[in-house]
Design an enzyme around this catalytic site. Structure first.
Site, PDB file in Angstrom:
ATOM      1  N   CYS A  73       0.817  -1.225   0.000  1.00 20.93           N
ATOM      2  CA  CYS A  73       0.000   0.000   0.000  1.00 20.93           C
ATOM      3  C   CYS A  73       0.846   1.269   0.000  1.00 20.93           C
ATOM      4  CB  CYS A  73      -1.001  -0.006   1.146  1.00 20.93           C
ATOM      5  SG  CYS A  73      -0.302   0.081   2.809  1.00 20.93           S
ATOM      6  N   HIS A 123      -2.932   1.304   6.857  1.00 24.57           N
ATOM      7  CA  HIS A 123      -3.117   1.190   5.407  1.00 24.57           C
ATOM      8  C   HIS A 123      -3.245   2.581   4.805  1.00 24.57           C
ATOM      9  CE1 HIS A 123      -4.139  -0.855   1.694  1.00 24.57           C
ATOM     10  NE2 HIS A 123      -5.266  -0.170   1.579  1.00 24.57           N
ATOM     11  N   HIS A 135      -5.503   1.642  -4.464  1.00 23.00           N
ATOM     12  CA  HIS A 135      -4.635   1.098  -3.428  1.00 23.00           C
ATOM     13  C   HIS A 135      -4.189  -0.310  -3.784  1.00 23.00           C
ATOM     14  CE1 HIS A 135      -7.730  -1.306  -0.877  1.00 23.00           C
ATOM     15  NE2 HIS A 135      -8.234  -1.102  -2.064  1.00 23.00           N
TER      16      HIS A 135
END
Length: 159
Positions: A73, A123, A135
């Site tokens: 990520c 994240h 993402h």
């Protein structure tokens, strides 16, 4: 023939065109002291980073990867902003600490979206607008556009 189709011929006969007439037929007008539109000027770093992330659609997730073919990520956000001329630290938490924090009402396409549990950022993705992010989700998945699935998010703008 519609009036819109006749505007260019009227402009030719008159020899001049108003800004309104040019805009009506899809043209652009450069006004001194006013920023040009996104198509005419080089894109802002956030816009460019968003386009870079979207261009990586389908790239496999790999923990610790920063591109150009595989990403985790924060590796995707780091890579995308680097291509846009901005430097970010490596992890999602470090990236959060380096951004200007903004409220959800101020978010714009190209801002970073940080997912958190309590004070722990775990994240990050790039806001694409309409409640969606680009993402690299998790092992076994690929870079993709996805709806934000929780309210436990914070937003940050890259300086």
């Amino acid at each position: 023939m519609t009036a819109l189709n006749r505007v260019p011929s009227l402009m030719v006969r008159a020899g001049t065109a108003s800004a309104f007439a040019i805009a009506a037929v899809g043209g652009s007008v450069v006004v001194p002291g006013v920023a040009a539109d996104a198509a005419a000027a080089s894109p802002a770093p956030a816009t460019k980073a968003l386009k870079v992330a979207a261009s990586k659609k389908g790239s496999p997730y790999r923990y610790g990867a920063t591109g150009p073919r595989r990403f985790d990520c924060s590796g995707l956000t780091l890579y995308s902003f680097k291509k846009a001329g901005k430097k970010l630290p490596r992890t999602a938490a470090q990236q959060y600490n380096k951004t200007r924090h903004i409220g959800s009402g101020s978010r714009k396409a190209g801002d970073l979206v940080f997912f958190h549990s309590g004070s722990n950022v775990y994240h990050v993705g790039i806001y694409a607008g309409k409640g969606k992010i680009w993402h690299a989700p998790k092992t076994g998945d690929v870079v993709r556009l996805q709806k934000i699935w929780t309210k436990s998010v914070w937003y940050g703008r890259v300086k």
